[in-house]
Design a protein around this motif. Sequence first.
Motif, short mmCIF file in Angstrom:
data_model
loop_
_atom_site.label_atom_id
_atom_site.label_comp_id
_atom_site.label_asym_id
_atom_site.label_seq_id
_atom_site.Cartn_x
_atom_site.Cartn_y
_atom_site.Cartn_z
N THR A 50 0.80 -1.22 0.00
CA THR A 50 0.00 0.00 0.00
C THR A 50 0.83 1.27 0.00
O THR A 50 0.31 2.34 -0.29
CB THR A 50 -0.94 0.04 1.22
N GLY A 51 2.11 1.20 0.32
CA GLY A 51 2.95 2.39 0.35
C GLY A 51 3.04 3.00 1.73
O GLY A 51 2.55 2.43 2.72
N PRO A 52 3.66 4.18 1.85
CA PRO A 52 3.85 4.81 3.16
C PRO A 52 2.51 5.12 3.83
O PRO A 52 1.58 5.58 3.19
CB PRO A 52 4.61 6.10 2.83
N SER A 53 2.46 4.88 5.14
CA SER A 53 1.25 5.16 5.90
C SER A 53 1.04 6.66 6.02
O SER A 53 1.98 7.41 6.31
CB SER A 53 1.36 4.56 7.31
N PRO A 54 -0.18 7.15 5.78
CA PRO A 54 -0.44 8.59 5.95
C PRO A 54 -0.41 9.03 7.41
O PRO A 54 -0.41 10.22 7.70
CB PRO A 54 -1.83 8.77 5.34
N ASP A 55 -0.40 8.06 8.33
CA ASP A 55 -0.32 8.38 9.76
C ASP A 55 1.15 8.57 10.13
O ASP A 55 1.83 7.65 10.60
CB ASP A 55 -0.94 7.26 10.60
N GLY A 56 1.65 9.77 9.91
CA GLY A 56 3.05 10.04 10.15
C GLY A 56 3.38 10.09 11.63
O GLY A 56 2.56 10.46 12.47
N ARG A 57 4.61 9.72 11.97
CA ARG A 57 5.11 9.77 13.34
C ARG A 57 6.09 10.93 13.46
O ARG A 57 7.09 11.00 12.74
CB ARG A 57 5.82 8.46 13.70
N THR A 58 5.78 11.88 14.34
CA THR A 58 6.67 13.02 14.54
C THR A 58 7.88 12.59 15.36
O THR A 58 7.75 12.06 16.46
CB THR A 58 5.94 14.17 15.25
N LEU A 59 9.07 12.81 14.81
CA LEU A 59 10.32 12.46 15.47
C LEU A 59 10.95 13.71 16.07
O LEU A 59 10.45 14.81 15.91
CB LEU A 59 11.28 11.83 14.46
N ARG A 60 12.05 13.53 16.74
CA ARG A 60 12.78 14.63 17.36
C ARG A 60 13.35 15.57 16.29
O ARG A 60 13.38 15.27 15.10
CB ARG A 60 13.92 14.10 18.22
N ARG A 61 13.83 16.71 16.77
CA ARG A 61 14.48 17.64 15.87
C ARG A 61 15.89 17.17 15.53
O ARG A 61 16.57 16.58 16.36
CB ARG A 61 14.52 19.04 16.50
N GLY A 62 16.31 17.44 14.33
CA GLY A 62 17.66 17.09 13.90
C GLY A 62 17.78 17.19 12.39
O GLY A 62 16.88 16.77 11.67
N ASN A 63 18.89 17.74 11.92
CA ASN A 63 19.10 17.92 10.48
C ASN A 63 19.93 16.82 9.85
O ASN A 63 20.22 16.87 8.66
CB ASN A 63 19.78 19.27 10.22
N ALA A 64 20.36 15.82 10.64
CA ALA A 64 21.11 14.68 10.11
C ALA A 64 20.26 13.43 10.21
O ALA A 64 19.58 13.20 11.22
CB ALA A 64 22.41 14.51 10.90
N HIS A 65 20.30 12.59 9.16
CA HIS A 65 19.43 11.42 9.09
C HIS A 65 20.16 10.26 8.43
O HIS A 65 21.01 10.46 7.57
CB HIS A 65 18.17 11.71 8.25
N ALA A 66 19.80 9.05 8.83
CA ALA A 66 20.30 7.85 8.15
C ALA A 66 19.36 6.70 8.43
O ALA A 66 18.99 6.45 9.59
CB ALA A 66 21.72 7.51 8.61
#
Length: 502
Positions: free
Chosen positions: A293-309
């Motif tokens: 079905t693809g990405p869930s529209p129920d997004g999860r808010t994560l912490r602040r941060g400009n680096a991701h992996a």
Amino acid sequence: MKTRTAVRSLVLCAACVVLAPLTGCGSGSADRRPAASDGGGTAAGVPTAPAASRAPAAGKGSKDPDDLNGDGHRDLVVPVSLTAGPGRTRSEERIGVVYGSADGLDPTTRTVYGRHDLGLPEQEVGTAGPDSIPAEEVVTADLDGDGFSDVVTDVDGARVTDGHVSAPRSVPYVAWGGPGGPAGKSPATPLRLPAGASKLGVNSLVRGDFDGDGHHDLAALAANQSSVVLLYGPFTRSGVPARTGTRLPWADGDLVADDIDPTGKPRATSLLLHTISDGEQSENILYPARRGTGPSPDGRTLRRGNAHAFGDFDGDGQRDVAVGDDGSRNDEPGSETEAPEVDGSLAVYPGTGGAPVTHRLPTAPEGAVTDYGPGGFVAADPDGDGRDGVLVATYEGATLIDGDRRIPVRREGPARSGGKKTPAERRHARPAGAADFDGDGKDELILHWAAHPLFGLYGEHPTHWWITRGTTTDNQTAFATVQCFGQGIDAKVSDRRDCAKS
């Protein structure tokens, strides 16, 4: 201050800082097999221009989106900057493809592409030349499922207005791949966008397999600010996706996608929306992938941060995401610091949906902190045990966070560049990625460097590249993407001598 990050690229101290276990990667042992090519690397470890290039071997097809000629070996796309000179009135950017082999990347087998080579329409002429194509705007993916990766990039057209938004229309174009890489013998194909986004187009294009069906997909932000746009593969050669989706809400920022499995094993890749940043660490919204079905529209808010992996940081077979402080700061009065739960830390959000685990990052050397910070995160598994570590950019190079260990990974640019001495604090290479180029089950680390001031601030316009043997001091190969990087095997001997001096 608007933060700018061209590639994935925090902060190192001489003594190791003990953290909670994160991964079990990193043995420190060197693989002593000969490299595919020494490229232009010197005995001192400073890369130079590789020998004149030869064409890649024609492949039979591959499921790896980073294998452009389909020969079963991963390739590397790098930016190439051409400065103004005879026959060139302004600086221009190209993309270079360094092709892989059974022994890893071979810089003597490479191709350099401009817009015309890929059959792309010209952009409006600005500060760059009409044949320029920025590498950070290029995505590779096998959209039609023929086993050969295609090259996708946005092309800006005339300014249009949709609702309250007025901007140049931006549409992804595809240069279709083949056994020798994208040929560009015919005009590139514009992709068909859903009606709600077609007038203004899209931006922040990323690839993935968002529904986990094994076909490569694309995601982007609708330029009219209506939604996230999902384009599911396979695509027809006329640019029509199998289906589209616009259920995910729009937010001002950039998209980050999990990696497609290079083996071709289907897995649903999650999508992260990193909200707009003005130097401060900004919010992230994770849209977990759902197979079918693809990405869930129920997004999860994560912490602040400009680096991701994205990676498997706990070795349980589930894909996790690491989010953290990239060191950048807003330079407006009163905005120079971050909250204690954000400052100098990263958090790993497990793929099982459990609570995040926070880890402290190494502290910055005294006097090294700037408004820009050193850069971002890379997931890497240099010992091949199936558990990723986090390679973080530092003010003195890079460090692999491996459980309670901190393993420095350092390469340095030349002491002099362009006839000028390179300041010591500007010689450190930054991490740009990680991949298993030689097929031994262990990731090589990609570091890069440039003397250009924009590299010192933002990591832009890299010219020197190291492909390391894990966390050791050995290189699988090293090369420089200077002016002569685009020179072919048929170049005159005198031209090659001039290149060697540049």
